[in-house]
Design an enzyme around this catalytic site. Structure first.
Site, mmCIF file in Angstrom:
data_model
loop_
_atom_site.group_PDB
_atom_site.id
_atom_site.type_symbol
_atom_site.label_atom_id
_atom_site.label_comp_id
_atom_site.label_asym_id
_atom_site.label_seq_id
_atom_site.Cartn_x
_atom_site.Cartn_y
_atom_site.Cartn_z
ATOM 1 N N VAL A 176 5.475 -2.878 -4.105
ATOM 2 C CA VAL A 176 6.284 -1.686 -3.824
ATOM 3 C C VAL A 176 7.182 -1.899 -2.615
ATOM 4 C CG1 VAL A 176 6.176 0.724 -3.092
ATOM 5 C CG2 VAL A 176 4.648 -0.099 -4.887
ATOM 6 N N ASN A 196 8.455 -13.781 -7.113
ATOM 7 C CA ASN A 196 7.152 -13.218 -7.438
ATOM 8 C C ASN A 196 6.416 -14.219 -8.311
ATOM 9 O OD1 ASN A 196 5.747 -10.356 -7.147
ATOM 10 N ND2 ASN A 196 5.158 -11.179 -9.143
ATOM 11 N N ARG A 197 5.127 -14.327 -8.086
ATOM 12 C CA ARG A 197 4.327 -15.320 -8.815
ATOM 13 C C ARG A 197 4.349 -15.065 -10.322
ATOM 14 N NH1 ARG A 197 -1.784 -13.107 -7.265
ATOM 15 N NH2 ARG A 197 -1.527 -11.056 -8.250
ATOM 16 N N SER A 297 7.028 -0.037 9.188
ATOM 17 C CA SER A 297 6.518 1.302 8.908
ATOM 18 C C SER A 297 7.572 2.138 8.207
ATOM 19 C CB SER A 297 6.091 2.007 10.195
ATOM 20 O OG SER A 297 5.674 3.332 9.913
ATOM 21 N N LYS A 352 2.035 -2.334 15.620
ATOM 22 C CA LYS A 352 1.976 -1.677 14.296
ATOM 23 C C LYS A 352 0.554 -1.187 14.021
ATOM 24 C CE LYS A 352 3.233 -0.420 10.126
ATOM 25 N NZ LYS A 352 2.040 -0.201 9.362
ATOM 26 N N HIS A 355 0.170 1.867 16.038
ATOM 27 C CA HIS A 355 0.973 2.874 15.335
ATOM 28 C C HIS A 355 0.137 3.526 14.244
ATOM 29 C CE1 HIS A 355 3.304 3.932 11.738
ATOM 30 N NE2 HIS A 355 4.357 4.179 12.497
ATOM 31 N N ASN A 356 -0.557 2.696 13.460
ATOM 32 C CA ASN A 356 -1.379 3.228 12.370
ATOM 33 C C ASN A 356 -2.570 4.008 12.901
ATOM 34 O OD1 ASN A 356 0.441 1.779 10.852
ATOM 35 N ND2 ASN A 356 -1.090 0.816 9.562
ATOM 36 N N GLU A 359 -1.313 7.259 13.813
ATOM 37 C CA GLU A 359 -1.083 7.927 12.522
ATOM 38 C C GLU A 359 -2.381 8.529 11.972
ATOM 39 O OE1 GLU A 359 -0.482 5.979 8.217
ATOM 40 O OE2 GLU A 359 1.130 5.495 9.624
ATOM 41 N N HIS A 611 -28.992 -4.539 37.262
ATOM 42 C CA HIS A 611 -27.563 -4.819 37.103
ATOM 43 C C HIS A 611 -26.750 -4.486 38.355
ATOM 44 C CE1 HIS A 611 -27.909 -5.907 32.916
ATOM 45 N NE2 HIS A 611 -28.576 -4.789 32.660
#
Length: 629
Positions: A176, A196-197, A297, A352, A355-356, A359, A611
């Site tokens: 797409v 494209n394959r 995006s 990115k 970004h997601n 989102e 610690h």
């Protein structure tokens, strides 16, 4: 979009530029212009007197040639001869037309060209000035380099074969997004090759059939053979990979490598993990192949009409694909491309990824807002009308599409009522949460949105739990529409703070030098998280790295805080699940405290694990251990 091109023929004086341009002009039936004819009189006098031109002398001359090229492109292609010896000269000549230029570099040795100059008569350029040209020559990388040892006829033949018959850009993978990007490139006047394959009886002639379905692809080349696809491209080759992230990328790289040449460029336009992008960047560097990780995006529509693009890798390699990516990208309010060089290695895929993550939260917040309105017994149309009114103060792409979703009906019911409540994910929210944990950044809202999706997927168990723990109260929460709007705005600010803070931390850790203002700018158009808030952040990041320190945002948070506390408390009392909304105020309560409960944690850690801890009454920072019992 016009397919007209400017062919710049460059090289030092005496390399045969005008001769080749004249022959090529006749072959292609397009005009040619000799840059020397456009020198101002002062430049000609200076060269005639034996003085070399400096950059100031050349500035107006180069600008004149750029304007000439722009004027010619309105009606036709053309050829322009110009020495263009420095990269910055070529940048001036390329200005505003970089997606419509082809560079041809005529290459020869000093002695070879000096001999040619001495054989010429009546030229204002003497052989004495030749050395000065070689001294400043910066050989272009993104060009067709032709050896002047070839005969003029063979030079023209090579130019025609490489630039007229071969494509400028290749797309590998016609899913797409790949198909949409192909159409976008073709609509912007680029000659492309598409691959494209081939899988018997499953994927047959995919590229060919795709080309036949869209008139804008008539000038494109379609392939299902890798060797033929690669050989159809001008060198250095520019190939964008639009295949599934993960191992598929590695398999494709290995399939392509035997056919590639030094300085070819592979661009991964998928949602790859930034750490894998760095590995591929380093691996291909050993093969003298450039690798660009480019976050993209905008979904199918954005890829077709203009996405937001986040490329990273070698900066010089990016410059060679810049005209293509910036041309097809969305444009911001100032008509600048929503595409910019992010940094080296995997920084493009990192931003990115975040970004997601942002989102994820933006989507979850809207889902929670709708849940609250449903508890108030509003139907989807009524909720859509309320959200529509919010566009005046807090608009975003996701708000707009959510309004459309709520209004969509199928037969006599809203479609949203028929969709199974199990949210999918493709891993980027998970990666963002892992990266935040690894970098030590409290990205709690992305984690809450991610785990809300995970929770949704346990549908059967949730159904059972709902029977066992059904809400004891069925009363409506006492919340106003305005309070819900303000709580939503508050949570969005916190979400954006956390997302950009994670990017800032990664930039510091990996020395990426990411410009947060520029990043916010390319997220104002074409992408899923574009919004009015993002537009505001462009200016905020010019003076602040931490948006919580911005005076306007600080005042907004103080104003909205009462509403989010009211909404969250009412939802908790009425057993309405709002994990991200509640996390926004929980985070601020935890974050905006000078003295936290972490002193208890440190004491506990010292008790069972020795610690150590630091003391408030010792400013030296010394670490202490106590025998607690």
């Amino acid at each position: 979009m016009s397919l007209y091109k400017v062919f710049f023929i460059m090289g030092v004086s005496g390399c045969g530029k005008s001769t080749i341009a004249n022959l090529l002009s006749k072959e292609l039936n397009i005009p040619f212009f000799d840059g020397d004819d456009y020198h101002p009189e002062k430049n000609i006098k200076k060269m005639t007197s034996g003085q070399a031109l400096n950059d100031d002398d050349r500035q107006s001359w180069l600008e004149t040639l750029n304007k000439l090229a722009q004027k010619q492109l309105i009606h036709n292609s053309c050829i322009i001869v110009c020495s263009a010896l420095k990269e910055k000269y070529r940048e001036i000549l390329n200005r505003d037309i970089s997606n419509k230029t082809n560079w041809i570099y005529l290459s020869g040795t000093f002695n070879q060209i000096k001999e040619r100059i001495n054989d010429r008569e009546g030229h204002f350029m003497s052989s004495d000035l030749l050395q000065s040209q070689f001294d400043i020559l910066e050989e272009p990388k993104d060009c067709l380099k032709v050896d002047i040892n070839l005969s003029p006829e063979n030079i023209v033949k090579k130019i025609k074969e490489e630039l007229m018959n071969k494509s400028e850009f290749g797309l590998f993978g016609l899913g797409v997004m790949g198909k949409s990007l192909c159409r976008n490139l073709a609509n912007n006047g680029f000659k492309i090759s598409m691959f494209n394959r081939h899988i018997d009886a499953i994927e047959v002639d995919v590229a060919k059939k795709f080309k036949e379905n869209y008139p804008e692809l008539s000038n494109s080349l379609a392939f299902d053979d890798i060797a033929a696809f690669v050989n159809s491209l001008q060198e250095p080759r520019r190939i964008m990979l639009m295949v599934n992230a993960g191992k598929t990328i590695d398999y494709v790289i290995e399939d392509l490598l035997p056919h590639l040449s030094e300085n070819d460029i592979l661009i991964d336009g998928g949602n790859s993990n930034y750490l894998k992008t760095k590995e591929r960047f380093d691996y291909l560097k050993t093969k003298n192949i450039h690798f660009i990780g480019a976050g993209v995006s905008g979904g199918e529509e954005g890829a077709l009409k203009g996405p937001s693009i986040m490329p990273s890798g070698n900066e010089n390699a990016y410059k060679e694909i810049k005209p293509f990516l910036e041309t097809i990208a969305a444009k911001d309010k100032n008509d600048l491309p929503c595409c910019t060089y992010i940094g080296t290695e995997g920084s493009g895929h990192f931003v990115k990824m975040v970004h997601n993550g942002i989102e994820y939260v933006e989507m979850q917040l809207l889902a929670e807002v709708i849940t609250i309105f449903q508890s108030l017994e509003y139907n989807p149309d009524e909720i859509a009308n309320i959200l529509e009114s919010w566009k005046a103060t807090t608009n975003s792409y996701l708000l707009e599409i959510t309004v459309d979703i709520l209004r969509k009906k199928e037969e006599n019911d809203w479609l949203i009522h028929k969709i199974v409540d199990k949210a999918g994910n493709k891993g980027t929210g998970n990666w963002t949460t892992i990266a935040a944990a690894q970098l030590g950044v409290p990205n709690t809202m992305i984690a809450s949105a991610l785990f809300a999706r995970y929770t949704s997927f346990f549908k059967e168990e949730r159904t059972e739990a709902s029977k066992n723990f059904e809400a004891s109260s069925k009363s409506k929460p006492n919340i106003s529409t305005e309070a819900i709007s303000e709580a939503y705005q508050f949570a969005r600010i916190i979400n954006h703070y956390q997302g950009f803070r994670l990017i800032q931390q990664a930039s510091e850790n990996y020395n990426w030098n990411i410009n947060l203002s520029e990043l916010a700018r390319i997220w104002t158009g074409g992408c899923i998280i574009k919004s009015d808030l993002m537009t505001d952040l462009v200016q905020v990041f010019k003076s602040q790295q931490n948006i919580l320190n911005d005076e306007t945002i600080k005042n907004q948070i103080l104003k909205l805080k009462a509403s989010v506390k009211n909404v969250v408390s009412e939802c908790v009392l009425n057993e309405i699940a709002i994990p991200s909304l509640s996390e926004s105020i929980n985070f601020l309560h935890n974050f905006a405290k000078e003295n936290s409960s972490a002193n208890i944690i440190q004491a506990q850690r010292d008790y069972f694990g020795a610690h150590t801890y630091q003391r408030k009454d010792d400013p030296s920072g010394k670490f202490y251990h106590t025998q607690w019992k």
